[in-house]
Structure formats: structure tokens, C-alpha cells
Design a protein around this motif. Structure first.
Motif, PDB file in Angstrom:
ATOM      1  N   ASP A  97       0.830  -1.205   0.000  1.00 54.27           N
ATOM      2  CA  ASP A  97       0.000   0.000   0.000  1.00 54.27           C
ATOM      3  C   ASP A  97       0.864   1.255   0.000  1.00 54.27           C
ATOM      4  N   PHE A  98       1.947   1.244   0.751  1.00 53.57           N
ATOM      5  CA  PHE A  98       2.850   2.390   0.812  1.00 53.57           C
ATOM      6  C   PHE A  98       3.466   2.651  -0.558  1.00 53.57           C
ATOM      7  N   ARG A  99       3.892   1.596  -1.219  1.00 51.12           N
ATOM      8  CA  ARG A  99       4.471   1.746  -2.557  1.00 51.12           C
ATOM      9  C   ARG A  99       3.479   2.391  -3.519  1.00 51.12           C
ATOM     10  N   ILE A 100       2.248   1.926  -3.479  1.00 50.50           N
ATOM     11  CA  ILE A 100       1.224   2.411  -4.403  1.00 50.50           C
ATOM     12  C   ILE A 100       0.754   3.819  -4.027  1.00 50.50           C
ATOM     13  N   ASP A 101       0.406   4.017  -2.763  1.00 54.29           N
ATOM     14  CA  ASP A 101      -0.248   5.260  -2.329  1.00 54.29           C
ATOM     15  C   ASP A 101       0.702   6.412  -2.048  1.00 54.29           C
ATOM     16  N   VAL A 102       1.869   6.134  -1.509  1.00 52.06           N
ATOM     17  CA  VAL A 102       2.795   7.199  -1.116  1.00 52.06           C
ATOM     18  C   VAL A 102       3.925   7.356  -2.137  1.00 52.06           C
ATOM     19  N   LEU A 103       4.563   6.252  -2.461  1.00 54.05           N
ATOM     20  CA  LEU A 103       5.677   6.327  -3.398  1.00 54.05           C
ATOM     21  C   LEU A 103       5.203   6.517  -4.839  1.00 54.05           C
ATOM     22  N   LYS A 104       3.962   6.092  -5.100  1.00 48.11           N
ATOM     23  CA  LYS A 104       3.386   6.198  -6.452  1.00 48.11           C
ATOM     24  C   LYS A 104       4.260   5.477  -7.475  1.00 48.11           C
ATOM     25  N   ALA A 124       6.696 -11.183  -4.239  1.00 42.68           N
ATOM     26  CA  ALA A 124       6.598 -12.219  -3.211  1.00 42.68           C
ATOM     27  C   ALA A 124       6.607 -11.598  -1.811  1.00 42.68           C
ATOM     28  N   PHE A 125       7.452 -10.598  -1.605  1.00 41.87           N
ATOM     29  CA  PHE A 125       7.510  -9.922  -0.309  1.00 41.87           C
ATOM     30  C   PHE A 125       6.177  -9.245   0.006  1.00 41.87           C
ATOM     31  N   GLU A 126       5.646  -8.497  -0.950  1.00 40.04           N
ATOM     32  CA  GLU A 126       4.396  -7.767  -0.723  1.00 40.04           C
ATOM     33  C   GLU A 126       3.192  -8.681  -0.537  1.00 40.04           C
ATOM     34  N   ASN A 127       3.294  -9.895  -1.010  1.00 38.30           N
ATOM     35  CA  ASN A 127       2.182 -10.834  -0.904  1.00 38.30           C
ATOM     36  C   ASN A 127       2.410 -11.906   0.151  1.00 38.30           C
ATOM     37  N   GLY A 128       3.375 -11.657   1.040  1.00 41.47           N
ATOM     38  CA  GLY A 128       3.592 -12.535   2.176  1.00 41.47           C
ATOM     39  C   GLY A 128       4.232 -13.867   1.838  1.00 41.47           C
ATOM     40  N   ARG A 129       4.878 -13.956   0.690  1.00 39.28           N
ATOM     41  CA  ARG A 129       5.489 -15.216   0.277  1.00 39.28           C
ATOM     42  C   ARG A 129       7.006 -15.209   0.424  1.00 39.28           C
ATOM     43  N   ALA A 130       7.559 -14.095   0.853  1.00 35.22           N
ATOM     44  CA  ALA A 130       8.995 -13.982   1.131  1.00 35.22           C
ATOM     45  C   ALA A 130       9.126 -13.256   2.461  1.00 35.22           C
ATOM     46  N   ASN A 131      10.095 -13.626   3.247  1.00 41.27           N
ATOM     47  CA  ASN A 131      10.177 -13.053   4.590  1.00 41.27           C
ATOM     48  C   ASN A 131      11.517 -12.386   4.879  1.00 41.27           C
ATOM     49  N   ASN A 132      12.156 -11.849   3.866  1.00 39.88           N
ATOM     50  CA  ASN A 132      13.437 -11.180   4.079  1.00 39.88           C
ATOM     51  C   ASN A 132      13.180  -9.756   4.567  1.00 39.88           C
ATOM     52  N   ILE A 133      13.401  -9.522   5.826  1.00 40.31           N
ATOM     53  CA  ILE A 133      13.134  -8.226   6.444  1.00 40.31           C
ATOM     54  C   ILE A 133      13.993  -7.118   5.830  1.00 40.31           C
ATOM     55  N   ASN A 134      15.080  -7.494   5.177  1.00 41.94           N
ATOM     56  CA  ASN A 134      15.942  -6.503   4.521  1.00 41.94           C
ATOM     57  C   ASN A 134      15.217  -5.762   3.403  1.00 41.94           C
ATOM     58  N   HIS A 135      14.135  -6.327   2.891  1.00 42.86           N
ATOM     59  CA  HIS A 135      13.387  -5.645   1.829  1.00 42.86           C
ATOM     60  C   HIS A 135      12.754  -4.347   2.312  1.00 42.86           C
ATOM     61  N   LEU A 136      12.593  -4.200   3.609  1.00 38.19           N
ATOM     62  CA  LEU A 136      12.028  -2.946   4.129  1.00 38.19           C
ATOM     63  C   LEU A 136      12.872  -1.747   3.725  1.00 38.19           C
ATOM     64  N   SER A 137      14.164  -1.937   3.626  1.00 39.98           N
ATOM     65  CA  SER A 137      15.046  -0.826   3.255  1.00 39.98           C
ATOM     66  C   SER A 137      14.780  -0.340   1.836  1.00 39.98           C
ATOM     67  N   TYR A 178      11.894   0.133   0.429  1.00 36.38           N
ATOM     68  CA  TYR A 178      10.797   1.097   0.515  1.00 36.38           C
ATOM     69  C   TYR A 178      11.273   2.389   1.195  1.00 36.38           C
ATOM     70  N   PHE A 179      12.017   2.232   2.269  1.00 38.33           N
ATOM     71  CA  PHE A 179      12.533   3.404   2.987  1.00 38.33           C
ATOM     72  C   PHE A 179      13.458   4.228   2.094  1.00 38.33           C
ATOM     73  N   ASP A 180      14.326   3.563   1.365  1.00 38.67           N
ATOM     74  CA  ASP A 180      15.281   4.258   0.506  1.00 38.67           C
ATOM     75  C   ASP A 180      14.606   5.041  -0.616  1.00 38.67           C
ATOM     76  N   GLU A 181      13.407   4.652  -0.992  1.00 37.39           N
ATOM     77  CA  GLU A 181      12.684   5.358  -2.050  1.00 37.39           C
ATOM     78  C   GLU A 181      11.897   6.565  -1.539  1.00 37.39           C
ATOM     79  N   CYS A 182      11.862   6.761  -0.233  1.00 37.74           N
ATOM     80  CA  CYS A 182      11.200   7.934   0.346  1.00 37.74           C
ATOM     81  C   CYS A 182      12.053   9.164   0.051  1.00 37.74           C
TER      82      CYS A 182
END
Length: 79
Positions: free
Chosen positions: A17-24, A43-56, A58-62
Motif C-alpha cells: 500500500d505504501f508503494r502504491i499510495d505514497v511512493l506512487k 513475493a515480499f508484498e504478498n507474504g510469500r517472502a520473509n526477508n526483512i531486509n526488503h524494508l530498506s 521502501y525506505f530508501d525510495e522515500c
């Protein structure tokens, strides 16, 4: 589904949702900017991958402090 899996699914949904609504951005946009494969981000966005490093990714694109605060505040909701 245990609590940890449930929490992770909420974090991944938040990131989508953040990618779509905020990052556009599309997954393809985010993939090009981060170097992470589209399929991996999907896979990460749909709960099929669990690498917490992917959070960065989204943060880096802010691009603003406001977006960074919104992202971190949203994560805090699920942690």
C-alpha cells in the motif's frame, strides 16, 4: 496462522500500500530503482517472502522526511 505470520502479512501488505499510495511506484519502478527483482518484491508484498531486509527498499525510495516518518510510523503499527 500464528501471530508472527499474521504480523508479517500485515507488514507486507503495508509495504504494498505504501508503494502504491505514497511512493506512487509500480513494482517495476521499485525494482529498477533498488536492483531487487520484481518477482522478489511481489513475493515480499504478498507474504510469500520473509526477508526483512526488503524494508530498506521502501525506505530508501522515500524522497522526503515526511514520507520517511510515514513509513516508519506505519511499520511501528505492526511491530
Amino acid at each position: 496462522m500464528n501471530t508472527m505470520q499474521n504480523s508479517y502479512k500485515n507488514i507486507s501488505s503495508f509495504c504494498k500500500d505504501f508503494r502504491i499510495d505514497v511512493l506512487k511506484k509500480t513494482i517495476a519502478d521499485l525494482s529498477r530503482a533498488s536492483g531487487v527483482k520484481e518477482r522478489t518484491l511481489w513475493a515480499f508484498e504478498n507474504g510469500r517472502a520473509n526477508n526483512i531486509n526488503h524494508l530498506s527498499v521502501y525506505f530508501d525510495e522515500c524522497l522526503t522526511d515526511e514520507a520517511r516518518k510515514e513509513f516508519l510510523g506505519g511499520l511501528e503499527t505492526w511491530l
